[in-house]
Scaffold this active site. Structure first.
Site, PDB file in Angstrom:
ATOM      1  N   GLU A   1       0.487  -2.907  12.458  1.00  0.00           N
ATOM      2  CA  GLU A   1       0.637  -4.351  12.248  1.00  0.00           C
ATOM      3  C   GLU A   1       0.927  -5.155  13.510  1.00  0.00           C
ATOM      4  O   GLU A   1       1.060  -6.374  13.433  1.00  0.00           O
ATOM      5  CB  GLU A   1       1.727  -4.592  11.209  1.00  0.00           C
ATOM      6  CG  GLU A   1       1.325  -4.107   9.839  1.00  0.00           C
ATOM      7  CD  GLU A   1       2.424  -4.254   8.808  1.00  0.00           C
ATOM      8  OE1 GLU A   1       3.599  -4.369   9.208  1.00  0.00           O
ATOM      9  OE2 GLU A   1       2.106  -4.240   7.611  1.00  0.00           O
TER      10      GLU A   1
ATOM     11  N   TRP B   1       0.843  -1.195   0.000  1.00  0.00           N
ATOM     12  CA  TRP B   1       0.000   0.000   0.000  1.00  0.00           C
ATOM     13  C   TRP B   1       0.880   1.248   0.000  1.00  0.00           C
ATOM     14  O   TRP B   1       0.446   2.325  -0.366  1.00  0.00           O
ATOM     15  CB  TRP B   1      -0.949  -0.005   1.200  1.00  0.00           C
ATOM     16  CG  TRP B   1      -0.289   0.170   2.551  1.00  0.00           C
ATOM     17  CD1 TRP B   1       0.740  -0.569   3.061  1.00  0.00           C
ATOM     18  CD2 TRP B   1      -0.591   1.146   3.543  1.00  0.00           C
ATOM     19  NE1 TRP B   1       1.079  -0.130   4.320  1.00  0.00           N
ATOM     20  CE2 TRP B   1       0.269   0.926   4.643  1.00  0.00           C
ATOM     21  CE3 TRP B   1      -1.523   2.177   3.626  1.00  0.00           C
ATOM     22  CZ2 TRP B   1       0.243   1.696   5.798  1.00  0.00           C
ATOM     23  CZ3 TRP B   1      -1.551   2.950   4.794  1.00  0.00           C
ATOM     24  CH2 TRP B   1      -0.668   2.708   5.857  1.00  0.00           C
ATOM     25  N   ASP B   2       2.142   1.088   0.361  1.00  0.00           N
ATOM     26  CA  ASP B   2       3.108   2.188   0.346  1.00  0.00           C
ATOM     27  C   ASP B   2       3.042   2.932  -0.985  1.00  0.00           C
ATOM     28  O   ASP B   2       3.187   4.150  -1.048  1.00  0.00           O
ATOM     29  CB  ASP B   2       4.546   1.678   0.483  1.00  0.00           C
ATOM     30  CG  ASP B   2       4.779   0.717   1.638  1.00  0.00           C
ATOM     31  OD1 ASP B   2       3.814   0.087   2.089  1.00  0.00           O
ATOM     32  OD2 ASP B   2       5.927   0.579   2.064  1.00  0.00           O
TER      33      ASP B   2
HETATM   34  O1  IFM Z   1       3.612  -1.656   3.998  1.00  0.00           O
HETATM   35  C1  IFM Z   1       4.534  -1.596   5.039  1.00  0.00           C
HETATM   36  C2  IFM Z   1       3.808  -1.842   6.314  1.00  0.00           C
HETATM   37  O2  IFM Z   1       2.833  -0.852   6.545  1.00  0.00           O
HETATM   38  C3  IFM Z   1       4.764  -1.861   7.473  1.00  0.00           C
HETATM   39  N1  IFM Z   1       5.752  -2.887   7.272  1.00  0.00           N
HETATM   40  C4  IFM Z   1       6.525  -2.700   6.049  1.00  0.00           C
HETATM   41  C5  IFM Z   1       5.633  -2.618   4.828  1.00  0.00           C
HETATM   42  C6  IFM Z   1       6.470  -2.286   3.591  1.00  0.00           C
HETATM   43  O3  IFM Z   1       7.023  -1.017   3.712  1.00  0.00           O
END
Ligand code: IFM
Length: 759
Positions: free
Chosen positions: A473, A331-332
């Site tokens: 997360e 989603w980044d």
């Molecule tokens: O998408 C991100 C997540 O929000 C946090 N952990 C790393 C991922 C990749 O940057």
């Protein structure tokens, strides 16, 4: 000027004058160069796989060891080795009389200088922005006294690979005085061609021979140099894969021959012109603080070099800096990398959103596999859009047992995040053609997924999302994460808008789409019902919103206190038994993230929630500090805003994030925080937003800066923005097609083409 062995000459570069071996992985990423097609790590010219040398090429996904697909690190065509009077002279050498590694951010060129008592060496390398398949290198070797020199350069196929050897064969040859390596990947049998050609100039006699090994093909050049006869090597490398074209070999050789004919100087000039044009669009100029200027440009630079613009491909969470996170989109991409493009160069955003369209079938397959309808975009999305995230991503490093994370099946917000960005793209461009041809299908199918994944709570007469994972997360298997529910409702609302637009403007296209997606009128009415009945967590008496059901009942400790409970520093803090699971400690911005994306909360609510959640946030993700900076600016918390700005900008430069988490390598460039620098300055410090075709500004320039300027684009009208603490000046370009509605701190005005307004 900086911490961590960093310096800058002109705020458009970074350099070091001593090498720190312990930081090799990080500096290799920080000093890298690239062009969106490939990323070449900024390691020393004689670096090998032991030093994490790598050239990562887009669209080379392959699974080497049965674990997961990742991009390949292709054979290294810029390998260089120098021997003087029988002794290797290395950029790593500890008895060098001069050492400098410098990345020129303005023109994306890496220079390594290193000298001994006998020789002075300078090596310049770049990945052409003009010819994206071409790498270039220029070596100048000067003798300080007469010496015997042997220069070895060529293609080194013995490369670093995180998850096993990717190539099943290497075919090496000499073609028209150049070197060629053809390798074939193990899983998908992708052909990769690396072709190299080098030209030496030297006043002294030069002896050259070719040496073909198992995985290497090198040319060796020997000469007796005097101070009057420097040796200059100019070379080009062409890289093509069978995913780029049907005839990669021919194109590699042709492309190589044509740049070679043009010569190094011309190639470098054409490359520089391309970079100049990019900086005209994306640069943010800061007066009064050289460090912050350099930090800002460093991050913008990385957002640019990791964005593929030549094809419909994803922007990787670690870009092209290494194989971590598989060269794939999260989603980044929509939420962190794209905003800079949306408001400066929306064609690039369109291209990346087209990638989401191309991978819609992968998202559909994922939904089906999990028992849902519609499109559930992957948490880790590569070429096809199928979920690349394995069920077991981390391990419990205390017990050694694998951890079943649910990033791949419960992190459902990825789909509405894509829809959100499609709509933003439409708002800032007015591009109906895109919306109708691509956006509508994605949005309808995402909405279908949101319907199919929702739970209608009959007792409470509301739609809920249960058993999920929001942006935070550390807490898996939660119900009604506010970020997710809000994004879902927004997506449904905008889907209805598209649907109604198509009903009026293109009913036959809509009918075909409904038929294709098997969506009935009744389903559309259910979307409407969901909008009305979606459960959005209430604001409590203190103005705070609960992040998910039951969150307030969890143990309330600080991240610092929690850190003392770790048995091992590299432990994963989250699910199922990490230290944060039963506490209120968040991994990263969640509600704060929501506020960045939605302007419709009162300032006191935003403040109350920032006050509540900020001290409980561990920032275990590099995505988090930037979002805190943006919101802190908006609520007048200037110190916080600036502190988080610096924290976010230095994630890579000061190497502050974990390179290994739960036993998995997650190092490399954090492209999301790189992209977020634009949001911190433009959304945060300049208070920029767009609503109803009005460009709003509410400046809050950091006390540490005198001035800041940047460019935004709205519906193909360009505005140059310059702000100091006293005033903000907006200048409309002469070529603008319309006057723009502007709001500066609540004062409305019109900006005519070629005119300026200020306040
Ligand atoms: O998408 C991100 C997540 O929000 C946090 N952990 C790393 C991922 C990749 O940057």
């Amino acid at each position: 000027m900086f911490e961590n062995n960093l310096n800058s000459e002109n705020c458009f570069d970074l350099y070091e004058t001593s090498f720190v071996p312990e930081q090799e992985i990080t500096t290799g990423s920080n000093y890298m160069f690239g062009n969106g097609y490939m990323g070449y790590r900024g390691t020393h010219p004689d670096a090998t796989k032991e030093n994490y040398a790598a050239c990562i090429v887009t669209d080379t996904y392959d699974n080497a060891d049965g674990k997961w697909q990742e991009l390949c690190n292709v054979p290294n065509g810029l390998y260089l080795d120098i021997v003087v009077n029988g002794q290797k002279v290395s950029a790593f050498g500890d008895s060098l009389s001069h050492y400098k590694r410098r990345i020129d951010i303005e023109t994306a060129k890496l220079t390594n200088e290193f000298s001994t008592d006998d020789v002075a060496i300078s090596v310049e390398r770049f990945a052409s922005m003009d010819q994206i398949h071409i790498l270039s290198m220029r070596l100048v070797l000067r003798a300080k006294q007469t010496c015997d020199v042997v220069v070895t350069t060529g293609i080194n196929g013995d490369v670093w690979s995180i998850n096993g050897e990717h190539f099943s064969e290497y075919n090496l040859s000499e073609v028209n005085g150049g070197l060629l390596m053809h390798s074939v990947t193990k899983e998908l049998h992708t052909d990769i061609y690396v072709a190299e050609k080098a030209v030496f100039q030297c006043g002294a006699e030069v002896k050259e021979n070719i040496d073909i090994g198992d995985k290497q093909v090198f040319r060796k050049v020997a000469a007796k140099l005097t101070p009057e006869t420097p040796l200059v090597l100019e070379k080009f490398v062409a890289i093509y894969s069978s995913n780029d074209t049907d005839n990669p070999k021919e194109l590699a050789l042709d492309n190589l021959a044509s740049v070679q004919k043009d010569g190094y100087q011309n190639a470098a000039e054409k490359h520089d012109i391309r970079w100049q044009a990019l900086w005209d669009k994306y640069d943010i100029k800061i007066a009064g603080n050289d460090r912050d200027q350099t930090l800002t440009r460093f991050n913008l630079y990385h957002n640019i070099i990791h964005t593929p613009t030549h094809a419909l491909l994803p922007i990787g969470a670690r870009g092209l800096s290494c194989q971590a996170y598989q060269g794939a989109a999260f989603w980044d991409q929509e939420v962190f990398n794209l905003p800079m493009y949306l408001y400066t160069d929306p064609e690039i955003a369109r291209n990346v959103l087209r990638y989401r369209y191309e991978t819609l079938n992968g998202a559909r397959r994922k939904a089906r596999k999990l028992g849902y309808r519609g499109a559930f975009y992957a948490w880790i999305s590569g070429k096809t859009g199928d979920e690349l995230c394995p069920d077991f991503f981390f391990k419990d490093i205390v017990s050694g047992r694998k951890i079943r994370n649910h990033f791949n099946c419960w992190q459902i917000h990825v789909s509405p995040d894509v829809a959100y960005t499609i709509w933003k793209y439409y708002e800032v461009t007015g591009d109906k053609e895109f919306l109708h041809q691509y956006g509508a299908e994605m949005m309808l199918d995402i909405s279908l997924f949101l319907l199919s994944r929702s739970f209608y709570n009959v007792d409470k007469d509301r739609y809920e999302y249960i058993r999920l994972l929001g942006p935070d997360e550390y807490h898996e298997n939660v119900d009604n994460n506010i970020f997710t529910n809000y994004q879902a409702r927004y997506t449904l609302q905008k889907t209805i808008e598209v649907y109604e637009q198509l009903t009026k403007e293109n009913p036959s296209q809509l009918a075909a789409l409904m038929n294709k997606l098997d969506i009935s009128e009744e389903t559309v009415n259910t979307f409407r019902h969901m909008i009305e009945k979606m459960y959005i967590q209430p604001i409590n008496e203190n103005g705070v919103i609960e992040q998910f059901d039951g969150y307030f009942g969890l143990e309330d400790v600080t991240p610092e206190e929690l850190a003392t409970r770790l048995i091992d520093k590299a432990e994963y803090w989250g699910w199922p038994n990490g230290v944060a699971v039963h506490t209120q400690v968040l991994k990263q911005a969640d509600l704060v993230q929501l506020f960045v994306m939605h302007d419709d909360f009162d300032e006191d609510v935003v403040k109350a929630n920032f006050d509540y959640y900020e001290p409980r946030t561990e920032h275990g993700s590099s995505l988090s500090p930037a979002m805190h900076s943006v919101i802190a600016s908006k609520i007048g918390y200037d110190d916080f805003a600036y502190r988080y700005f610096v924290k976010s900008c230095t994630v890579d430069l000061y190497n502050t994030n974990k390179a290994i988490s739960g036993g998995t390598f997650i190092g490399g460039i954090h492209t999301a925080s790189c992209g977020a620098v634009w949001q911190m300055v433009v959304f945060g410090f300049a208070g920029f937003s767009v609503s109803d075709d009005t460009l709003h500004f509410k400046p809050a320039l950091p006390a540490e800066w005198d001035e800041c300027s940047f460019r935004v684009n709205h519906k193909a009208n360009i505005v140059d923005v310059k702000m100091s603490r006293e005033c903000i000046v907006l200048e409309g370009h002469k070529q603008n097609m319309a006057a723009l509605r502007i709001d500066i701190g609540g004062h409305g005005m019109m900006l005519e083409p070629g005119q300026s307004v200020s306040r």
